[in-house]
Design an enzyme around this catalytic site. Structure first.
Site, PDB file in Angstrom:
ATOM      1  N   GLU A 148     -14.086   7.098   0.608  1.00  0.00           N
ATOM      2  CA  GLU A 148     -14.177   6.940   2.073  1.00  0.00           C
ATOM      3  C   GLU A 148     -14.479   8.303   2.715  1.00  0.00           C
ATOM      4  O   GLU A 148     -15.410   8.424   3.502  1.00  0.00           O
ATOM      5  CB  GLU A 148     -12.851   6.372   2.612  1.00  0.00           C
ATOM      6  CG  GLU A 148     -12.818   6.165   4.120  1.00  0.00           C
ATOM      7  CD  GLU A 148     -11.462   5.670   4.613  1.00  0.00           C
ATOM      8  OE1 GLU A 148     -10.451   5.820   3.889  1.00  0.00           O
ATOM      9  OE2 GLU A 148     -11.412   5.155   5.747  1.00  0.00           O
TER      10      GLU A 148
ATOM     11  N   ASP B  63       0.833  -1.197   0.000  1.00  0.00           N
ATOM     12  CA  ASP B  63       0.000   0.000   0.000  1.00  0.00           C
ATOM     13  C   ASP B  63       0.872   1.253   0.000  1.00  0.00           C
ATOM     14  O   ASP B  63       1.788   1.370   0.818  1.00  0.00           O
ATOM     15  CB  ASP B  63      -0.885  -0.024   1.257  1.00  0.00           C
ATOM     16  CG  ASP B  63      -2.199   0.705   1.064  1.00  0.00           C
ATOM     17  OD1 ASP B  63      -2.674   0.783  -0.091  1.00  0.00           O
ATOM     18  OD2 ASP B  63      -2.772   1.196   2.060  1.00  0.00           O
TER      19      ASP B  63
HETATM   20  N1  ADE Z   1      -4.579   3.499   6.200  1.00  0.00           N
HETATM   21  C1  ADE Z   1      -5.003   2.617   7.122  1.00  0.00           C
HETATM   22  N2  ADE Z   1      -6.332   2.607   7.203  1.00  0.00           N
HETATM   23  C2  ADE Z   1      -6.774   3.520   6.307  1.00  0.00           C
HETATM   24  C3  ADE Z   1      -8.045   3.986   5.915  1.00  0.00           C
HETATM   25  N3  ADE Z   1      -9.166   3.491   6.457  1.00  0.00           N
HETATM   26  N4  ADE Z   1      -8.114   4.946   4.974  1.00  0.00           N
HETATM   27  C4  ADE Z   1      -7.012   5.443   4.411  1.00  0.00           C
HETATM   28  N5  ADE Z   1      -5.779   5.039   4.739  1.00  0.00           N
HETATM   29  C5  ADE Z   1      -5.652   4.082   5.676  1.00  0.00           C
END
Ligand code: ADE
Ligand code: ZN
Length: 334
Positions: free
Chosen positions: A201, A137
């Protein structure tokens, strides 16, 4: 048999889980006792996990990550994570490791740490019968150059370590969309890596369109798709998997109230919905809790929970043969 026993026995895959986000304050204290320097007290460790909004959450994630230092630390936290997953009936996990944080903040070599993670993965496969794939990531707000280092490391190591299955972008999508990563995603795909992205998100559906447009095969969260009927249709039609993390969304404030969460609407609209825990140690939950919440908070029946478990296998990057075996186990569970 009660429903929670059914949930535990249900063979499940966890597809959206950050290794660093599985580390509890108690584990950080144990690790610190092995490091040189003043030991971390439990109260100090717990304070690292406090946050009040999404920005604070990202800072807490970074603070916890900074306490993981040696290959042995990474081996230990990977093993602990897999033990916990196996106890919840998780048979396969695809786990994000924030290589972007390690490069950008820690400025250290990743391979020695990865060898520690791999030792735990292989041991858990042999001793607990649980499989694990890694997803490297990148942190999107560090920009494409930093992401390139992460994705190219995944491509370089993959021939030697087939457990490295894909790449993704996390971090703050309010600051950077998906578009700047287009070429890097194409390059990663050409290297045989599978593509995921956190999207929708903290911001609107345009971020999800952006992720799909650069080739993301699975979407982390995708909370805001519910506001865009055309996008909902596309997700249903193409069966692009959404990695739903309800407790995460509630705790980070991305979704203020459980009644507002679109999980049920996504499922009823025919989306390829999977349940996930994201960063269980930062949210005080785990995958079993997410399935219990789906049942109690969203009225999912046992048959529908079985369907969610089957989705998690179908949407995984496992080989077809293992998918079939696991799907049969889900179907025949009594
Ligand atoms: N890194 C770890 N959890 C995350 C999330 N929910 N959104 C973005 N980056 C992250
Ligand atoms: Zn995440």
């Amino acid at each position: 048999m009660g429903s929670s026993s059914f949930i535990r026995r249900l063979p499940k895959a966890e597809l959206h889980l950050h290794l660093e986000g599985t580390v509890t304050p108690e584990t950080l204290v144990e690790l610190s006792a092995r490091h040189s320097g003043p030991p971390l007290e439990l109260a100090q460790a717990r304070a690292l996990y406090e946050y009040t909004d999404f920005t604070g959450f990202l800072m807490a994630f970074k603070a916890v990550s900074e306490h993981l230092r040696t290959p042995e630390d990474y081996e230990f936290v990977t093993w602990r994570m897999l033990e916990r997953l196996a106890r919840q009936g998780v048979v396969h996990a695809e786990v994000y490791v924030s290589v972007g944080v390690i490069y950008y903040w820690r400025r250290c070599e990743f391979e020695p740490l990865f060898l520690g993670m791999e030792r735990a993965r292989a041991r858990a496969e042999a001793e607990l019968g649980i499989s694990l794939y890694w997803i490297f990531d990148a942190v999107r707000h560090f920009g494409p150059e930093e992401a390139a280092r992460v994705f190219r490391k995944a491509a370089e190591l993959r021939p030697q370590f087939p457990s490295i299955v894909g790449i993704g972008i996390g971090g703050d999508e309010r600051r950077v969309g998906a578009e700047p990563f287009r070429e890097l995603y194409a390059e990663a795909r050409d290297a045989g890596l599978r593509l995921t992205a956190h999207a929708g998100e903290t911001v609107g559906p345009e971020s999800i369109w952006g992720a799909i447009n650069i080739g993301a095969e699975r979407l982390g969260h995708a909370l805001s798709a519910v506001h865009d009927p055309e996008l909902m249709d596309l997700l249903a039609e193409r069966q692009i998997a959404v990695e739903i993390c309800v407790t995460s969304n509630l705790r980070t404030g991305c979704c203020p109230r459980v009644e507002d969460h679109p999980l049920r609407r996504y499922f009823d609209s025919g989306l390829m919905v999977t349940l996930n825990s994201d960063d269980p140690a930062l949210f005080q939950s785990d995958l079993e809790d997410e399935y219990c919440l789906a049942r109690k908070g969203f009225g999912f029946t046992e048959e529908q929970l079985r369907e969610l478990a089957a989705n998690s296998i179908e949407a995984s990057f496992l080989q077809a043969e293992r998918k079939v075996t696991l799907l049969r186990r889900i179907e025949s569970l009594e």
